[in-house]
Design an enzyme around this catalytic site. Structure first.
Site, PDB file in Angstrom:
ATOM      1  N   ASP A 197      -3.076  -6.372  -4.983  1.00 55.83           N
ATOM      2  CA  ASP A 197      -4.138  -6.237  -3.990  1.00 55.83           C
ATOM      3  C   ASP A 197      -3.698  -7.011  -2.757  1.00 55.83           C
ATOM      4  O   ASP A 197      -3.524  -8.230  -2.806  1.00 55.83           O
ATOM      5  CB  ASP A 197      -5.435  -6.828  -4.559  1.00 55.83           C
ATOM      6  CG  ASP A 197      -6.618  -6.733  -3.599  1.00 55.83           C
ATOM      7  OD1 ASP A 197      -6.393  -6.506  -2.392  1.00 55.83           O
ATOM      8  OD2 ASP A 197      -7.758  -6.910  -4.058  1.00 55.83           O
ATOM      9  N   PHE A 198      -3.503  -6.310  -1.626  1.00 57.91           N
ATOM     10  CA  PHE A 198      -2.906  -7.000  -0.478  1.00 57.91           C
ATOM     11  C   PHE A 198      -3.858  -7.979   0.215  1.00 57.91           C
ATOM     12  O   PHE A 198      -3.489  -8.600   1.205  1.00 57.91           O
ATOM     13  CB  PHE A 198      -2.287  -6.038   0.530  1.00 57.91           C
ATOM     14  CG  PHE A 198      -3.117  -4.850   0.947  1.00 57.91           C
ATOM     15  CD1 PHE A 198      -4.436  -4.979   1.343  1.00 57.91           C
ATOM     16  CD2 PHE A 198      -2.533  -3.584   0.981  1.00 57.91           C
ATOM     17  CE1 PHE A 198      -5.177  -3.891   1.748  1.00 57.91           C
ATOM     18  CE2 PHE A 198      -3.272  -2.475   1.394  1.00 57.91           C
ATOM     19  CZ  PHE A 198      -4.594  -2.639   1.779  1.00 57.91           C
TER      20      PHE A 198
ATOM     21  N   HIS B 270      -4.625   0.357  10.080  1.00 55.26           N
ATOM     22  CA  HIS B 270      -5.627   1.194  10.742  1.00 55.26           C
ATOM     23  C   HIS B 270      -6.804   1.515   9.828  1.00 55.26           C
ATOM     24  O   HIS B 270      -7.834   1.991  10.283  1.00 55.26           O
ATOM     25  CB  HIS B 270      -4.975   2.467  11.300  1.00 55.26           C
ATOM     26  CG  HIS B 270      -4.674   3.522  10.277  1.00 55.26           C
ATOM     27  ND1 HIS B 270      -4.554   4.857  10.609  1.00 55.26           N
ATOM     28  CD2 HIS B 270      -4.444   3.456   8.949  1.00 55.26           C
ATOM     29  CE1 HIS B 270      -4.277   5.556   9.530  1.00 55.26           C
ATOM     30  NE2 HIS B 270      -4.197   4.731   8.502  1.00 55.26           N
TER      31      HIS B 270
ATOM     32  N   ARG C 279       2.810   0.816   6.335  1.00 54.96           N
ATOM     33  CA  ARG C 279       2.776   2.137   6.979  1.00 54.96           C
ATOM     34  C   ARG C 279       1.381   2.723   6.844  1.00 54.96           C
ATOM     35  O   ARG C 279       0.904   2.963   5.728  1.00 54.96           O
ATOM     36  CB  ARG C 279       3.823   3.049   6.346  1.00 54.96           C
ATOM     37  CG  ARG C 279       3.802   4.477   6.885  1.00 54.96           C
ATOM     38  CD  ARG C 279       4.921   5.307   6.266  1.00 54.96           C
ATOM     39  NE  ARG C 279       4.612   6.713   6.295  1.00 54.96           N
ATOM     40  CZ  ARG C 279       4.852   7.536   7.309  1.00 54.96           C
ATOM     41  NH1 ARG C 279       5.417   7.072   8.403  1.00 54.96           N
ATOM     42  NH2 ARG C 279       4.535   8.812   7.226  1.00 54.96           N
TER      43      ARG C 279
ATOM     44  N   GLY D  33       0.827  -1.205   0.000  1.00 59.16           N
ATOM     45  CA  GLY D  33       0.000   0.000   0.000  1.00 59.16           C
ATOM     46  C   GLY D  33       0.857   1.248   0.000  1.00 59.16           C
ATOM     47  O   GLY D  33       0.484   2.264   0.594  1.00 59.16           O
TER      48      GLY D  33
END
Length: 408
Positions: free
Chosen positions: A282-283, A301, A297, A233
């Protein structure tokens, strides 16, 4: 001594400390003059603390004098900035010049009286633009930054078009989408490009700067300084580029959605070409790249526990004993354990995550539990917050449960 006098004394002392630092180091004084500095030169642990002391004390003093009743009124003073972004007003005002309200209104397609009221509001609340003589507009350092820094402008647009409406309606409801925001971006490349630029602007915010990550994690020890880092990301590669400059033997693979990384490789400095690579990924899908460190990073969240666990489990096929997962993220503090300004920033982000993503920031225990639920082989979790930083560093080792794996 009363609290208001105590706060005033603290403000006076810490402001004097900051002034002395600026003078001793021949640094520019704070100003909103058009050619003034757009970033404060307050670095080092003591100056960062002095800045936090002054900001926290001035805010508390302001609210005490304002009184409880007025403090309960909603803050809506960002509307003028929203209009400045929407109508690209900063671009219509000449640098080192001036323009009349009438001419400016004609250029941007608004009525003169609305332009006047919007900009005078921005002047008094935000020091954005100034009126050097009656009826004419000129730049301040703040408005000039909006004109000249595309990431700053993208940050304004992201906050007003996505974050603000989400507070009232929820992101999906406002945008009439049944998809998570990152999938919505796939069919809205303009939003994806703005998101990438906005994230680059926000990463440099005070206390969030990636320099804290660069200086406070042992990158030089990764495979004797010759390792590979996957930046999940990673958007336009802003953080990977910084790390690559400082650790010239490391290799970086920045992974993000194709619409986010579009054009990023071509924008890299020539000396980083080939060493910082970009890959559409796409993670939530299986990780194919074997690496020494997987950097996330400000990623987890954005996601609830269910989806965060999916992201972590998608890494497992590529992990080898000793592989590291490094998070650079907020850790929610216990109330009153950090400066008011830092705690406000964390609480602010926590509510943004709730309204924007139905996700959350996490306490230390929450993070431990998250990795435990993902897989017991995520082990040896370490967390620390560098002096002056807002974001914490969380390192997790992949290996047999409870077995320490050293950096090779």
């Amino acid at each position: 001594m009363s609290r208001i006098v105590e706060l005033a004394a603290l403000i006076q002392q810490r402001t004097a400390d900051i002034n002395a630092h600026l003078q001793e180091n021949n640094l520019p004084q704070p100003t909103f003059d058009e050619d003034g500095p757009t970033e404060q030169n307050l670095t080092g642990e003591e100056m960062v603390k002095a800045r936090d002391d002054v900001l926290g004390a001035t805010l508390e003093l302001h609210n005490l004098i304002l009184g409880p009743a007025m403090c309960l009124r909603p803050v809506l003073n960002g509307v003028s900035l929203q209009a400045i972004y929407k109508y690209d007003i900063a671009a219509a005002v000449p640098v080192h010049g001036e323009i009349s309200f009438a001419e400016l209104a004609n250029k941007i397609g608004l009525s003169e009286h609305n332009v006047r009221r919007i900009l005078r509001y921005a002047m008094v609340f935000h020091h954005v633009f100034r009126e050097p003589r009656e009826g004419f507009v000129a730049h301040t350092a703040a408005s000039r930054r909006v004109r000249e820094n595309p990431n700053t402008r993208a940050g304004l647009g992201y906050m007003f078009d996505e974050v603000w409406p989400s507070f009232a309606h929820g992101w999906n409801d406002y945008h009439k989408s049944d998809k998570p925001f990152y999938k919505h971006y796939a069919s809205h490349p303009d939003m994806a490009q703005r998101f990438g630029k906005a994230m680059a602007a926000f990463t440099d915010a005070h206390g969030n700067a990636p320099s804290f990550l660069a200086k406070n994690y042992p990158w030089e020890a990764i495979n004797n300084g010759n390792g590979t880092v996957v930046d999940l990301g990673g958007a336009k590669g802003h953080v990977s580029a910084l790390l690559a400059h400082q650790f010239p033997n490391l290799q970086f693979v920045v992974q993000d959605m194709p619409e986010v990384i579009a054009g990023a490789a071509e924008a890299l400095p020539e000396d980083l070409q080939g060493r910082v690579k970009f890959q559409a990924h796409d993670f939530f899908t299986e990780q194919k790249v074997h690496a020494d460190v997987y950097l996330l990073r400000n990623i987890l969240h954005n996601w609830s526990d269910t989806y965060s666990i999916r992201i972590l489990r998608a890494l497992i096929p590529a992990l080898r004993p000793g592989s590291r997962i490094v998070l650079h993220d907020y850790i929610l503090p216990q109330p009153g354990t950090m400066s008011r300004m830092k705690e406000m920033a964390v609480r602010d982000m926590d509510l943004i995550m709730l309204t924007l993503c139905n996700s959350r920031e996490r306490q230390e225990a929450d993070r431990i539990e998250l990795f435990k639920k993902a897989d017991s082989r995520f082990s040896n979790i370490k967390m620390w917050t560098p002096h002056g930083a807002a974001l914490s560093i969380i390192e997790v080792v992949w290996g047999e449960a409870g077995v320490q794996a050293a950096l090779s």
